[in-house]
Design a protein around this motif. Structure first.
Motif, PDB file in Angstrom:
ATOM      1  N   LEU A  18     -49.886 -31.286 -14.002  1.00 15.41           N
ATOM      2  CA  LEU A  18     -49.064 -30.193 -14.220  1.00 15.41           C
ATOM      3  C   LEU A  18     -49.640 -29.104 -13.378  1.00 15.41           C
ATOM      4  N   PRO A  19     -48.815 -28.781 -12.089  1.00 14.29           N
ATOM      5  CA  PRO A  19     -48.981 -28.182 -10.984  1.00 14.29           C
ATOM      6  C   PRO A  19     -49.036 -26.687 -11.394  1.00 14.29           C
ATOM      7  N   ALA A  20     -48.181 -26.215 -12.109  1.00 15.85           N
ATOM      8  CA  ALA A  20     -48.183 -24.538 -12.392  1.00 15.85           C
ATOM      9  C   ALA A  20     -48.813 -24.384 -13.812  1.00 15.85           C
ATOM     10  N   PHE A  23     -52.848 -24.801 -18.971  1.00 13.99           N
ATOM     11  CA  PHE A  23     -53.177 -25.237 -20.377  1.00 13.99           C
ATOM     12  C   PHE A  23     -52.019 -26.149 -20.662  1.00 13.99           C
ATOM     13  N   PRO A  24     -52.490 -27.321 -21.153  1.00 11.95           N
ATOM     14  CA  PRO A  24     -51.263 -28.213 -21.670  1.00 11.95           C
ATOM     15  C   PRO A  24     -50.398 -27.582 -22.839  1.00 11.95           C
ATOM     16  N   GLU A  25     -49.250 -28.041 -23.238  1.00 13.38           N
ATOM     17  CA  GLU A  25     -48.587 -27.362 -24.234  1.00 13.38           C
ATOM     18  C   GLU A  25     -48.825 -27.954 -25.458  1.00 13.38           C
ATOM     19  N   ASP A  26     -49.521 -29.117 -25.526  1.00 12.48           N
ATOM     20  CA  ASP A  26     -50.040 -29.741 -26.839  1.00 12.48           C
ATOM     21  C   ASP A  26     -51.290 -29.873 -26.997  1.00 12.48           C
ATOM     22  N   ALA A  35     -57.898 -28.028 -11.088  1.00 14.11           N
ATOM     23  CA  ALA A  35     -58.104 -27.512  -9.537  1.00 14.11           C
ATOM     24  C   ALA A  35     -57.138 -26.823  -8.928  1.00 14.11           C
ATOM     25  N   PRO A  36     -57.363 -26.135  -7.630  1.00 18.35           N
ATOM     26  CA  PRO A  36     -56.263 -25.349  -6.953  1.00 18.35           C
ATOM     27  C   PRO A  36     -55.011 -25.839  -6.876  1.00 18.35           C
ATOM     28  N   GLU A  37     -54.854 -27.026  -7.033  1.00 23.86           N
ATOM     29  CA  GLU A  37     -53.328 -27.743  -7.001  1.00 23.86           C
ATOM     30  C   GLU A  37     -52.707 -27.890  -8.328  1.00 23.86           C
ATOM     31  N   GLY A  38     -53.317 -27.508  -9.225  1.00 20.03           N
ATOM     32  CA  GLY A  38     -52.835 -27.492 -10.845  1.00 20.03           C
ATOM     33  C   GLY A  38     -53.767 -28.166 -11.573  1.00 20.03           C
ATOM     34  N   LEU A  39     -53.457 -28.657 -12.753  1.00 18.24           N
ATOM     35  CA  LEU A  39     -53.982 -29.200 -13.960  1.00 18.24           C
ATOM     36  C   LEU A  39     -53.776 -30.629 -13.927  1.00 18.24           C
ATOM     37  N   THR A  40     -54.780 -31.269 -14.003  1.00 15.19           N
ATOM     38  CA  THR A  40     -54.755 -32.924 -14.144  1.00 15.19           C
ATOM     39  C   THR A  40     -55.168 -33.018 -15.649  1.00 15.19           C
ATOM     40  N   VAL A  41     -54.115 -33.797 -16.768  1.00 19.52           N
ATOM     41  CA  VAL A  41     -54.501 -34.133 -17.818  1.00 19.52           C
ATOM     42  C   VAL A  41     -54.495 -35.646 -18.284  1.00 19.52           C
TER      43      VAL A  41
END
Length: 118
Positions: A18-20, A23-26, A35-41
């Motif tokens: 999720l690049p921007a 925190f995830p929506e769920d 990380a600097p390039e976004g969120l890994t889930v």
């Protein structure tokens, strides 16, 4: 490294980026890495709308953070066999994900490396 006791988790997972997001929506996630390039889930796969490649999880017995070589003992043989991995480490152990369609190969490789896999 001596033989490790590993188990295949019954759940299946998906890995997303999720690049921007901050925190995830769920709250169905298993692991988050920012990380600097976004969120890994890492989330539980579900037949109800989770798209993407499904991953199977291999998890080891708890170990201390000061024990060297634990993760290498698992990912090394898998890398040598050409099995891709995604790893989420916890305070107690490492969750090693392999593509679901490569799980049988991964289990065989780990057993051949001397590990006990349940």
């Amino acid at each position: 490294m001596s033989s490790l006791s590993l188990r295949v988790l019954p759940d299946r997972f998906v890995v997303g980026h999720l690049p921007a997001a901050t925190f995830p929506e769920d709250d169905e996630w298993v692991a988050l890495v920012r990380a600097p390039e976004g969120l890994t889930v890492v989330a539980h796969a579900s037949p109800f709308g989770r798209d993407g490649e499904r991953w199977a999880g291999v998890y080891g017995d708890p170990h201390g953070l000061d024990v060297p070589g634990m993760l290498a003992a698992v990912v090394g043989p898998l890398a040598a066999a050409g099995v891709p991995v995604f790893v989420a480490s916890t305070f107690h152990a490492d969750l090693v994900l392999v593509p679901e369609d490569r799980l049988a190969t991964a289990v065989d490789v780990l057993a051949d490396a001397g590990h006990q896999v349940a």
